[in-house]
Design a protein around this motif. Structure first.
Motif, PDB file in Angstrom:
ATOM      1  N   GLU A 135       6.078  58.099   7.663  1.00  0.00           N
ATOM      2  CA  GLU A 135       6.446  57.152   8.705  1.00  0.00           C
ATOM      3  C   GLU A 135       5.197  56.513   9.288  1.00  0.00           C
ATOM      4  OE1 GLU A 135       9.192  56.829  12.755  1.00  0.00           O
ATOM      5  OE2 GLU A 135       9.238  58.633  11.511  1.00  0.00           O
ATOM      6  N   ARG A 136       5.216  55.188   9.385  1.00  0.00           N
ATOM      7  CA  ARG A 136       4.094  54.435   9.922  1.00  0.00           C
ATOM      8  C   ARG A 136       4.209  54.300  11.442  1.00  0.00           C
ATOM      9  NH1 ARG A 136       1.007  51.388   6.864  1.00  0.00           N
ATOM     10  NH2 ARG A 136       1.000  49.636   8.357  1.00  0.00           N
ATOM     11  N   ALA A 137       3.163  53.762  12.044  1.00  0.00           N
ATOM     12  CA  ALA A 137       3.131  53.618  13.506  1.00  0.00           C
ATOM     13  C   ALA A 137       4.249  52.720  14.016  1.00  0.00           C
ATOM     14  CB  ALA A 137       1.767  53.069  13.938  1.00  0.00           C
ATOM     15  N   ASP A 138       4.706  51.760  13.181  1.00  0.00           N
ATOM     16  CA  ASP A 138       5.756  50.837  13.626  1.00  0.00           C
ATOM     17  C   ASP A 138       7.166  51.347  13.317  1.00  0.00           C
ATOM     18  OD1 ASP A 138       5.836  50.558  10.901  1.00  0.00           O
ATOM     19  OD2 ASP A 138       5.384  48.413  10.872  1.00  0.00           O
ATOM     20  N   GLY A 139       7.280  52.579  12.819  1.00  0.00           N
ATOM     21  CA  GLY A 139       8.585  53.155  12.540  1.00  0.00           C
ATOM     22  C   GLY A 139       9.103  52.929  11.143  1.00  0.00           C
ATOM     23  N   THR A 140       8.425  52.077  10.353  1.00  0.00           N
ATOM     24  CA  THR A 140       8.832  51.889   8.961  1.00  0.00           C
ATOM     25  C   THR A 140       8.308  53.049   8.132  1.00  0.00           C
ATOM     26  OG1 THR A 140       6.859  50.567   8.496  1.00  0.00           O
ATOM     27  CG2 THR A 140       8.843  49.381   9.177  1.00  0.00           C
TER      28      THR A 140
ATOM     29  N   GLN B 234      11.501  45.713   6.757  1.00  0.00           N
ATOM     30  CA  GLN B 234      11.717  47.146   6.939  1.00  0.00           C
ATOM     31  C   GLN B 234      11.677  47.891   5.612  1.00  0.00           C
ATOM     32  OE1 GLN B 234      12.208  48.657  10.082  1.00  0.00           O
ATOM     33  NE2 GLN B 234      11.564  46.632  10.765  1.00  0.00           N
TER      34      GLN B 234
ATOM     35  N   GLN C 126       6.559  54.309   4.531  1.00  0.00           N
ATOM     36  CA  GLN C 126       5.720  53.842   3.430  1.00  0.00           C
ATOM     37  C   GLN C 126       5.735  54.852   2.298  1.00  0.00           C
ATOM     38  OE1 GLN C 126       1.755  52.933   4.713  1.00  0.00           O
ATOM     39  NE2 GLN C 126       1.088  52.197   2.724  1.00  0.00           N
TER      40      GLN C 126
ATOM     41  N   ASN D 134      -3.190  49.131   9.740  1.00  0.00           N
ATOM     42  CA  ASN D 134      -2.155  48.501  10.546  1.00  0.00           C
ATOM     43  C   ASN D 134      -2.636  47.119  10.993  1.00  0.00           C
ATOM     44  OD1 ASN D 134      -0.173  50.880  10.914  1.00  0.00           O
ATOM     45  ND2 ASN D 134      -2.126  51.773  11.552  1.00  0.00           N
ATOM     46  N   GLY D 135      -1.787  46.373  11.658  1.00  0.00           N
ATOM     47  CA  GLY D 135      -2.182  45.071  12.183  1.00  0.00           C
ATOM     48  C   GLY D 135      -2.640  44.116  11.103  1.00  0.00           C
TER      49      GLY D 135
END
Length: 234
Positions: A173-178, A98, A180, A141-142
């Motif tokens: 905020e990134r797609a996974d909620g973290t 995180q 950057q 991502n991924g």
């Protein structure tokens, strides 16, 4: 005078901090301030001031100029961005996926590519041409994020830039909620193949990845730049 049988108690209102869902923030941070306590001694015998004079120092005295501590230059939600590097050693909380609560950014000189930004461990930070800065958005991502791990900040947190304008520093905020770290709007990443401090093996990869400059721009391509994408296609 008789005391009443019932004594009224005053209610103390407690204001709770609201937990933020973004940046891996699962609760409010609690800061404890240590206040020095002065104990007065009753009946102490006063001591007469010393009549001794301070001996004169001949020659050059060593400089003892105090180090100016950094101040908060800006705040983005619960992340504080300071005016410069910390004046005390930092021990960031280990990154558990995180992000860390403390991030350092250092402008680093390179004869090959010019000035670029590295993290507190000397690892080069990169920007991706397929991202956007206005508005800030990561498009890695991924599998892409496995090859190019994003530099994450966890809330509540602090960022200490050295040689980087703090007003250019923030996060997205990134797609996974973290969340950057960004420089001038550009999300920043590490390169998985960089192993040693100062490695710039990701410079020019695919013609889209470049070490980020302190102003958020692209640094010049290195002679050994990899023109083809990595095995993952990024």
């Amino acid at each position: 005078m008789k005391l009443p049988r019932k004594i009224a108690y005053a209610a103390i209102a407690l204001t709770g901090l609201v937990a933020l869902a973004a940046c891996g923030d699962n609760g409010a941070a609690t800061a404890t301030a240590t206040v020095p306590t002065t104990t007065a001694t009753i009946g102490a015998v006063p001591v007469a001031p010393s009549t001794e004079t301070t001996p004169e120092v001949i020659g050059d005295a060593p400089s003892s100029a105090p180090v100016t501590p950094p101040v908060v230059a800006k705040t983005q939600r619960r992340v504080k961005i300071y005016s410069g590097p910390s004046d005390v050693p930092l021990s960031p909380t280990p990154d558990t996926g995180q992000g860390s609560n403390i991030v350092q950014l250092n402008s680093t000189a390179s004869a090959q590519i010019g000035a670029f930004v590295a993290d507190g461990q000397g690892r080069t930070l990169y920007r991706f041409d397929k991202d956007t800065a206005q508005p800030s958005k990561s498009n890695c991502n991924g599998d892409c994020a496995k090859t190019w791990p994003p530099l994450l900040i966890k809330s509540p947190g602090a960022i200490y830039p050295s040689g980087v304008d703090p007003q250019l520093v923030g996060y997205v905020e990134r797609a996974d909620g973290t969340c950057q770290v960004t420089i001038n709007g550009w999300p920043v990443y590490h390169f998985a193949k960089d192993k040693a401090r100062g490695d710039i093996l990701g410079q020019g990869v695919g013609g889209t990845w470049f070490a980020i400059s302190p102003a958020g721009g692209k640094t010049k391509a290195a002679p050994q730049a990899i023109s083809a994408p990595t095995a993952a296609g990024y």
